[in-house]
Design a protein around this motif. Structure first.
Motif, PDB file in Angstrom:
ATOM      1  N   VAL A  52       0.789  -1.166   0.065  1.00 14.19           N
ATOM      2  CA  VAL A  52      -0.235  -0.097   0.054  1.00 14.19           C
ATOM      3  C   VAL A  52       0.859   1.231  -0.034  1.00 14.19           C
ATOM      4  O   VAL A  52       0.692   2.038  -0.860  1.00 14.19           O
ATOM      5  CB  VAL A  52      -1.012  -0.039   1.049  1.00 14.19           C
ATOM      6  N   ASN A  53       1.773   1.219   0.828  1.00 15.71           N
ATOM      7  CA  ASN A  53       2.678   2.402   1.082  1.00 15.71           C
ATOM      8  C   ASN A  53       3.715   2.588  -0.251  1.00 15.71           C
ATOM      9  O   ASN A  53       3.776   3.727  -0.930  1.00 15.71           O
ATOM     10  CB  ASN A  53       3.893   2.377   2.264  1.00 15.71           C
ATOM     11  N   LEU A  54       4.128   1.534  -0.950  1.00 19.67           N
ATOM     12  CA  LEU A  54       4.767   1.687  -1.980  1.00 19.67           C
ATOM     13  C   LEU A  54       4.068   2.215  -3.378  1.00 19.67           C
ATOM     14  O   LEU A  54       4.517   2.837  -3.956  1.00 19.67           O
ATOM     15  CB  LEU A  54       5.501   0.111  -2.562  1.00 19.67           C
ATOM     16  N   THR A  55       3.017   1.541  -3.522  1.00 19.21           N
ATOM     17  CA  THR A  55       2.130   2.057  -4.552  1.00 19.21           C
ATOM     18  C   THR A  55       1.619   3.332  -4.321  1.00 19.21           C
ATOM     19  O   THR A  55       1.503   4.404  -5.483  1.00 19.21           O
ATOM     20  CB  THR A  55       0.839   1.026  -4.879  1.00 19.21           C
ATOM     21  N   PHE A  56       1.505   4.088  -3.226  1.00 23.12           N
ATOM     22  CA  PHE A  56       1.043   5.650  -3.078  1.00 23.12           C
ATOM     23  C   PHE A  56       2.123   6.227  -3.115  1.00 23.12           C
ATOM     24  O   PHE A  56       2.062   7.064  -4.036  1.00 23.12           O
ATOM     25  CB  PHE A  56       0.638   5.474  -1.401  1.00 23.12           C
ATOM     26  N   SER A  74      -3.589   4.188 -10.898  1.00 18.52           N
ATOM     27  CA  SER A  74      -4.428   3.069 -10.815  1.00 18.52           C
ATOM     28  C   SER A  74      -3.971   1.920 -10.071  1.00 18.52           C
ATOM     29  O   SER A  74      -4.912   1.416  -9.285  1.00 18.52           O
ATOM     30  CB  SER A  74      -5.258   2.769 -12.171  1.00 18.52           C
ATOM     31  N   ILE A  75      -2.778   1.892 -10.222  1.00 14.60           N
ATOM     32  CA  ILE A  75      -2.127   0.589  -9.347  1.00 14.60           C
ATOM     33  C   ILE A  75      -2.546   0.579  -7.837  1.00 14.60           C
ATOM     34  O   ILE A  75      -3.046  -0.161  -7.265  1.00 14.60           O
ATOM     35  CB  ILE A  75      -0.719   0.580  -9.685  1.00 14.60           C
ATOM     36  N   GLY A  76      -2.181   1.625  -7.307  1.00 14.99           N
ATOM     37  CA  GLY A  76      -2.297   1.907  -5.644  1.00 14.99           C
ATOM     38  C   GLY A  76      -3.959   2.050  -5.425  1.00 14.99           C
ATOM     39  O   GLY A  76      -4.153   1.560  -4.485  1.00 14.99           O
ATOM     40  N   ALA A  77      -4.668   2.518  -6.393  1.00 13.41           N
ATOM     41  CA  ALA A  77      -6.110   2.588  -5.895  1.00 13.41           C
ATOM     42  C   ALA A  77      -6.471   1.078  -5.893  1.00 13.41           C
ATOM     43  O   ALA A  77      -7.438   0.871  -5.063  1.00 13.41           O
ATOM     44  CB  ALA A  77      -6.689   3.429  -7.010  1.00 13.41           C
ATOM     45  N   ASN A  78      -6.260   0.288  -6.935  1.00 11.35           N
ATOM     46  CA  ASN A  78      -6.650  -1.081  -6.924  1.00 11.35           C
ATOM     47  C   ASN A  78      -5.941  -1.881  -5.380  1.00 11.35           C
ATOM     48  O   ASN A  78      -6.642  -2.638  -5.036  1.00 11.35           O
ATOM     49  CB  ASN A  78      -6.228  -1.738  -8.062  1.00 11.35           C
ATOM     50  N   VAL A  79      -4.935  -1.611  -5.371  1.00  6.85           N
ATOM     51  CA  VAL A  79      -4.134  -2.260  -4.205  1.00  6.85           C
ATOM     52  C   VAL A  79      -4.849  -1.776  -2.938  1.00  6.85           C
ATOM     53  O   VAL A  79      -5.068  -2.596  -2.096  1.00  6.85           O
ATOM     54  CB  VAL A  79      -2.537  -1.878  -4.069  1.00  6.85           C
ATOM     55  N   ARG A  80      -5.226  -0.502  -2.721  1.00 12.30           N
ATOM     56  CA  ARG A  80      -6.048   0.062  -1.611  1.00 12.30           C
ATOM     57  C   ARG A  80      -7.199  -0.705  -1.572  1.00 12.30           C
ATOM     58  O   ARG A  80      -7.898  -1.012  -0.491  1.00 12.30           O
ATOM     59  CB  ARG A  80      -5.806   1.507  -1.662  1.00 12.30           C
TER      60      ARG A  80
END
Length: 119
Positions: free
Chosen positions: A12-16, A47-53
């Motif tokens: 979550v942190n990495l993708t943010f 979008s990567i981080g949004a989907n992970v979140r």
């Protein structure tokens, strides 16, 4: 990321953080009138981080895996746009750094998907 926004969840942190990097990178593209490319990269890269979140609140294991698979597709698209930038715009100096960060994220997401399927 501000300390009050950080979680114990590494992906979550990495993708943010990656999304923040993409936003800055797209600003540079727009400063050079590359609006279409900036728009495409902005969408897929954030979008990567949004989907992970979103996967953190999945309704089932299948939903969790599905959201991570969407994140993986967005990673592939993001890498495509970054490759185009790398080959087309030599004035953007941190393209390879972004691709390296994306590769690290990709390894983690691939592992999460594989592990989740085994459980």
């Amino acid at each position: 990321m501000r300390d009050d926004l950080k979680t114990k969840n590494v992906i979550v942190n990495l993708t943010f953080e990656f999304a923040l990097d993409i936003i800055k990178y797209c600003d540079k593209l727009e400063q050079n009138y590359k609006y279409g490319l900036a728009r495409q990269l902005f969408k897929s890269g954030t979008s990567i981080g949004a989907n992970v979140r979103e996967a953190q609140n999945a309704e089932s294991k299948a939903d969790f895996i599905h959201k991570f698979k969407i994140a993986a597709k967005e990673m592939d698209e993001t890498d495509y746009w970054l490759q185009l930038c790398l080959e087309s715009y030599d004035y953007l100096d941190n393209t390879q750094i972004l691709r390296s960060k994306l590769e690290d994220i990709s390894k983690i997401i691939t592992k999460i998907i594989a592990t989740s399927k085994k459980q």
